[in-house]
Write an enzyme that holds these catalytic residues in place. Structure first.
Site, PDB file in Angstrom:
ATOM      1  N   GLY A   1       0.784  -1.238   0.000  1.00 55.81           N
ATOM      2  CA  GLY A   1       0.000   0.000   0.000  1.00 55.81           C
ATOM      3  C   GLY A   1       0.810   1.279   0.000  1.00 55.81           C
ATOM      4  O   GLY A   1       0.325   2.315  -0.466  1.00 55.81           O
TER       5      GLY A   1
ATOM      6  N   ASP B   1       1.189   3.390   4.602  1.00 54.15           N
ATOM      7  CA  ASP B   1       0.064   4.014   3.901  1.00 54.15           C
ATOM      8  C   ASP B   1      -0.977   4.534   4.888  1.00 54.15           C
ATOM      9  O   ASP B   1      -1.417   5.675   4.805  1.00 54.15           O
ATOM     10  CB  ASP B   1      -0.589   3.027   2.916  1.00 54.15           C
TER      11      ASP B   1
ATOM     12  N   ASP C   1      -4.316   2.083  11.311  1.00 53.02           N
ATOM     13  CA  ASP C   1      -5.703   1.849  11.704  1.00 53.02           C
ATOM     14  C   ASP C   1      -5.674   1.426  13.182  1.00 53.02           C
ATOM     15  O   ASP C   1      -5.619   2.276  14.066  1.00 53.02           O
ATOM     16  CB  ASP C   1      -6.237   0.756  10.763  1.00 53.02           C
TER      17      ASP C   1
ATOM     18  N   LYS D   1      -6.131   6.740  11.129  1.00 53.89           N
ATOM     19  CA  LYS D   1      -7.517   6.633  11.618  1.00 53.89           C
ATOM     20  C   LYS D   1      -7.457   6.507  13.127  1.00 53.89           C
ATOM     21  O   LYS D   1      -7.524   5.389  13.659  1.00 53.89           O
ATOM     22  CB  LYS D   1      -8.165   5.357  11.058  1.00 53.89           C
TER      23      LYS D   1
ATOM     24  N   PHE E   1     -13.397   2.804   5.369  1.00 55.00           N
ATOM     25  CA  PHE E   1     -12.430   2.025   4.602  1.00 55.00           C
ATOM     26  C   PHE E   1     -12.167   2.744   3.282  1.00 55.00           C
ATOM     27  O   PHE E   1     -13.071   2.945   2.484  1.00 55.00           O
ATOM     28  CB  PHE E   1     -12.931   0.602   4.349  1.00 55.00           C
TER      29      PHE E   1
ATOM     30  N   ASP F   1      -5.752  -0.559  -1.525  1.00 59.35           N
ATOM     31  CA  ASP F   1      -6.590  -1.428  -2.360  1.00 59.35           C
ATOM     32  C   ASP F   1      -7.856  -1.887  -1.652  1.00 59.35           C
ATOM     33  O   ASP F   1      -7.989  -1.752  -0.434  1.00 59.35           O
ATOM     34  CB  ASP F   1      -5.808  -2.695  -2.725  1.00 59.35           C
TER      35      ASP F   1
ATOM     36  N   ARG G   1      -5.638   0.521  -6.469  1.00 59.65           N
ATOM     37  CA  ARG G   1      -4.390   1.131  -5.982  1.00 59.65           C
ATOM     38  C   ARG G   1      -3.950   2.301  -6.866  1.00 59.65           C
ATOM     39  O   ARG G   1      -3.268   3.208  -6.408  1.00 59.65           O
ATOM     40  CB  ARG G   1      -3.250   0.103  -5.960  1.00 59.65           C
TER      41      ARG G   1
HETATM   42  P1  5GP Z   1      -3.528  -1.773  11.349  1.00 59.14           P
HETATM   43  O1  5GP Z   1      -2.603  -2.900  11.725  1.00 59.14           O
HETATM   44  O2  5GP Z   1      -3.014  -0.417  11.760  1.00 59.14           O
HETATM   45  O3  5GP Z   1      -4.922  -2.025  11.831  1.00 59.14           O
HETATM   46  O4  5GP Z   1      -3.690  -1.821   9.790  1.00 59.14           O
HETATM   47  C1  5GP Z   1      -2.734  -1.333   8.944  1.00 59.14           C
HETATM   48  C2  5GP Z   1      -2.911  -1.892   7.551  1.00 59.14           C
HETATM   49  O5  5GP Z   1      -4.272  -2.256   7.286  1.00 59.14           O
HETATM   50  C3  5GP Z   1      -2.574  -0.847   6.524  1.00 59.14           C
HETATM   51  O6  5GP Z   1      -1.192  -0.852   6.209  1.00 59.14           O
HETATM   52  C4  5GP Z   1      -3.451  -1.263   5.361  1.00 59.14           C
HETATM   53  O7  5GP Z   1      -2.804  -2.255   4.601  1.00 59.14           O
HETATM   54  C5  5GP Z   1      -4.679  -1.857   6.011  1.00 59.14           C
HETATM   55  N1  5GP Z   1      -5.763  -0.859   6.139  1.00 59.14           N
HETATM   56  C6  5GP Z   1      -6.209  -0.252   7.262  1.00 59.14           C
HETATM   57  N2  5GP Z   1      -7.202   0.620   7.000  1.00 59.14           N
HETATM   58  C7  5GP Z   1      -7.398   0.554   5.666  1.00 59.14           C
HETATM   59  C8  5GP Z   1      -8.292   1.247   4.769  1.00 59.14           C
HETATM   60  O8  5GP Z   1      -9.115   2.101   5.116  1.00 59.14           O
HETATM   61  N3  5GP Z   1      -8.158   0.925   3.450  1.00 59.14           N
HETATM   62  C9  5GP Z   1      -7.275  -0.001   2.979  1.00 59.14           C
HETATM   63  N4  5GP Z   1      -7.257  -0.231   1.664  1.00 59.14           N
HETATM   64  N5  5GP Z   1      -6.419  -0.661   3.796  1.00 59.14           N
HETATM   65  C10 5GP Z   1      -6.481  -0.390   5.123  1.00 59.14           C
END
Ligand code: 5GP
Length: 186
Positions: free
Chosen positions: A50, A106, A109, A137, A159, A166, A172
C-alpha cells in the site's frame, strides 16, 4: 461526480483530492528533511504494497541522501477488518544496524501492524526508527502508545482506497483517496 475514470461508478466520495495529497507530501518531505542531519545514513522502509505510491512521491520531496528497502507484511486481503495477526512475508535486504530507519506506511488503523514491525526492527539495533504515515484513523487505534513522527492526514473511520490502497488488490492506481459505494464492499 468523478469523471473519465474507469472506476468512477464504484466511487461514493473522494475524501482527499490529488492536489491536496501532493501539497501535503511536499510539506512532509520538508519536515522529514529538516529532522535529520545530512550526514545521517538513512533507509526508507516501504511497507508493501500500500505504501509504494506514497513512498515514490515522498522520496522525491526529501532533500537527503536516502536508500530504499521494502518489507511485506500480511494485510487484510479481501476483508476490511484487521485480524491483528501480522505475518512477515518479505524481510528487508539491508542490514539496519547503526542506520536511521524511516518506516513509510500508507495508513495506521489499529496500529497493530506498525507496532509489530517497529518491535522487530528495534531488535536489529538501528541508530533510530521514525515513522511516516500518509493516513491515520485515530478512532480505531488499539495501540495507544504508538509514536508516529510524521502524519499526512487524519481521516474518519471509513475504509478507503486509492493512492496505493486497495480493496481486493484493485483501486491502488487511483490518484486520490476515496470511499467506495457500499455495494462494492461485498
Ligand atoms: P492496522 O494494523 O493499523 O490495523 O492496519 C494497517 C494496515 O491495514 C494498513 O497498512 C493497510 O494495509 C490496512 N488498512 C487499514 N485501514 C485501511 C483502509 O481504510 N483501506 C485499505 N485499503 N487498507 C487499510
Amino acid at each position: 461526480m468523478v469523471q473519465g475514470n474507469i472506476f468512477q461508478d464504484d466511487i461514493a466520495e473522494v475524501i482527499i483530492e490529488e492536489e491536496v495529497l501532493q501539497q501535503r507530501i511536499k510539506e512532509l518531505g520538508a519536515e522529514i528533511s529538516a529532522s535529520y542531519d545530512e550526514r545521517d545514513d538513512i533507509i526508507m522502509v516501504c511497507i508493501l504494497r500500500g505504501a509504494i505510491i506514497f513512498m515514490a512521491d515522498l522520496a522525491r520531496q526529501i532533500n537527503l541522501s536516502i536508500k530504499f528497502d521494502f518489507m511485506d507484511v500480511s494485510s487484510y486481503g479481501q476483508d476490511t477488518n484487521s485480524s491483528g495477526v501480522v505475518r512477515i512475508i518479505k524481510d528487508l535486504e539491508e542490514n539496519i544496524e547503526n542506520r536511521h530507519v524511516l518506516i513509510v506506511e500508507d495508513i495506521i488503523d489499529t496500529g497493530l501492524t506498525l507496532k509489530h514491525v517497529i518491535e522487530m526492527l528495534k531488535t536489529r539495533n538501528p541508530a533510530s526508527i521514525k515513522v511516516v504515515t500518509l493516513l491515520d484513523k485515530p478512532e480505531r487505534r488499539v495501540e495507544k502508545q504508538l509514536a508516529v513522527d510524521f502524519n499526512g492526514f487524519e481521516i474518519p473511520d471509513k475504509f478507503v482506497v486509492g493512492y496505493g490502497l486497495d480493496y481486493g488488490e484493485i483501486y491502488r492506481n487511483l490518484p486520490y483517496i476515496a470511499v467506495l459505494k457500499e455495494e462494492r464492499y461485498s
